[in-house]
Design an enzyme around this catalytic site. Structure first.
Site, mmCIF file in Angstrom:
data_model
loop_
_atom_site.group_PDB
_atom_site.id
_atom_site.type_symbol
_atom_site.label_atom_id
_atom_site.label_comp_id
_atom_site.label_asym_id
_atom_site.label_seq_id
_atom_site.Cartn_x
_atom_site.Cartn_y
_atom_site.Cartn_z
ATOM 1 C CB ALA A 133 32.229 63.667 10.169
ATOM 2 C CE LYS A 134 28.406 60.158 16.641
ATOM 3 N NZ LYS A 134 27.569 61.201 17.257
ATOM 4 N N GLY A 135 32.742 59.098 14.184
ATOM 5 C CA GLY A 135 33.806 58.105 14.281
ATOM 6 C C GLY A 135 33.548 57.159 15.426
#
Ligand code: NAD
Length: 435
Positions: free
Chosen positions: A124-126
């Protein structure tokens, strides 16, 4: 009953335009990398479409009160690329150039990295599209807290665990943990990693990525008959990753002959005094001005006679313009994405061994995993224990990748993707589709 892998491939509707391989940008590069490994996936290739579509994309509006009374709106993202192997895991980036394509690609590379070192996470990444240097501390805190609340519907210790990335740090993780905990009504330290040690962070986390870079570098050097104790090392970026990696190579006897950072480049053929240089960087913020070295034109860094080069600063530093000048036998990617795909091919043709980011800088996420495990058990290990476990995980992961590279006669990057994609798609197949 027949094996699941003998079933026909699932049919796929055409991808939306922003997910197409010819859509230029980081996501397009990731899709090309997946295409490259597909022939090596055997029966699991029937699930490959899974990797080409992020599981979940959340785009959020982040409105905050600015100090001058205005209301400002920022655009935030959280992408969960794949959660077949466990909760999503990946950093949060605050930068004015953040785009959805970039966050999608970074989330996918986290799936690969986490599977490569075999920690039980998806990817995941944000990010928020903002230059945080333009914000006051109060504005930064309000933006971080509102963003955390907005993505709160998909994060959590068992769902998706953010961490620091570009322009985010321990303090921001502390605010994220507190905001999530306030919304839940109970302290949940395991919702983020990279926290301050006094708030459930882990010893050894700060040094973990550099230690991982050194560990895989030492393993690869042994495999190609390069003696580290006499090797010459050049490092770009002398921060958290490059500084620690440089220190560990020097402690192993190597000569760190050249260092380049945002302030300039320095050289000393007999080897720089790394402990003194680290002190200088803490005081001055750059290697420039270090008096026990020659000043070198920053661009000449790429021509330096050396055995090992460690890009540990930014993306896209080794390009088709300088890849043919690099004299090292081995490049260890401390940074994420420091080598462009064209430069990667040039280095491969020139027989320069590239240890790719997806394995070489995975030490950070490995100790993040240890942090999360310690948070769950509320039992904290000493630093020696953490370092020993980290080295074991990195050595095992690297040995597996090396073996696959030899078996298929492919680059270590492709081999890492083969190992990681097989692990991800194997769990996909075991879990099956719901409903
Ligand atoms: P950092 O901020 O501690 O250090 C960055 C270094 O890069 C500094 O020495 C800075 O001077 C140098 N730099 C910046 N701009 C430059 C330029 N234009 N030319 C040359 N040098 C320049 O950052 P870090 O934590 O060491 O991260 C470095 C890289 O490693 C990033 O790509 C990051 O995404 C990646 N990475 C970091 C971690 C981690 O745990 N810190 C984990 C995985 C990957």
């Amino acid at each position: 009953m027949s094996a699941p892998s003998s079933l026909p491939a699932p049919t796929a509707h055409p991808l939306p335009s922003y997910l197409q391989a010819d859509h230029l940008g980081p996501w397009g590069i990731f899709l090309q990398q997946v295409d490259r490994v597909e022939p090596y996936l055997g029966n699991l290739a029937r699930w490959v479409e899974t990797l080409k579509r992020p599981k979940r994309i959340l785009v959020v509006d982040v409105p905050i009160h600015m100090d001058d009374g205005r209301v400002a709106h920022f655009e935030g993202y959280r992408v969960q690329h794949n959660t077949s192997r466990g909760p999503g895991k990946g950093g949060v980036r605050f930068h004015q150039d953040v785009t959805l394509s970039e966050v999608m690609a970074l989330s996918a590379w986290m799936s690969i990295k986490n599977a490569a070192v075999n920690v039980p996470y998806g990817g995941a990444k944000g990010g928020i599209r903002v230059d945080p240097k333009t914000l006051s501390r109060g504005e930064l805190e309000r933006m971080t807290r509102r963003y955390t609340s907005e993505i709160g519907i998909i994060i959590g210790p068992n769902k998706d665990i953010p961490a620091p990335d570009v322009n985010t740090n321990e303090q921001i993780m502390a605010w994220m943990m507190d905001t999530y905990s306030m919304n839940q009504g109970a302290t949940a330290t395991g919702v983020v990693t990279g926290k301050p040690v006094d708030l459930g962070g882990s010893l050894g986390r700060r040094e973990a990525t550099g230690r991982g870079v050194f560990t895989v570098g030492a393993e690869a050097a042994r495999n190609i008959g390069l003696d580290i104790s006499t090797a010459r090392v050049a490092v770009q970026g002398f921060g958290n990753v490059g500084g620690v990696a440089g220190k560990l190579f020097a402690e192993a006897g190597a000569r760190v002959v050249a260092v380049q950072d945002h302030g300039g480049a320095i050289y000393r053929e007999a080897g720089l005094d790394v402990p003194s240089l680290l002190k200088h960087v803490v005081e001055k913020g750059t290697v420039a001005g270090f008096e026990h070295a020659e000043v070198m034109d920053a661009e000449k860094f790429w021509d330096v006679p050396c055995d090992i080069m460690i890009p540990a600063a930014l993306e896209q530093q080794i390009t088709k313009a300088n890849a043919h000048r690099i004299q090292a036998r081995m490049v260890i990617e401390g940074a994420n994405g420091p080598t462009t795909p064209e430069a990667d091919d040039i280095l491969h043709e020139r027989n320069v061994l590239v240890l790719p980011d997806v394995i070489a800088n995975a030490g950070g996420v490995t100790v993040s995993y240890f942090e999360w495990v310690q948070d769950f058990s509320s039992f904290f290990w000493d630093e020696d224990e953490i370092n020993k476990r980290l080295v074991r995980v990195m050595q095992q992961a690297f040995a597996g990748v090396w073996q696959v590279a030899e078996q298929h006669k492919v680059s270590l990057r492709t081999a890492t993707f083969i190992v990681a994609c097989q692990r991800i798609l194997h769990t996909r197949e075991l879990r099956g589709l719901y409903p």
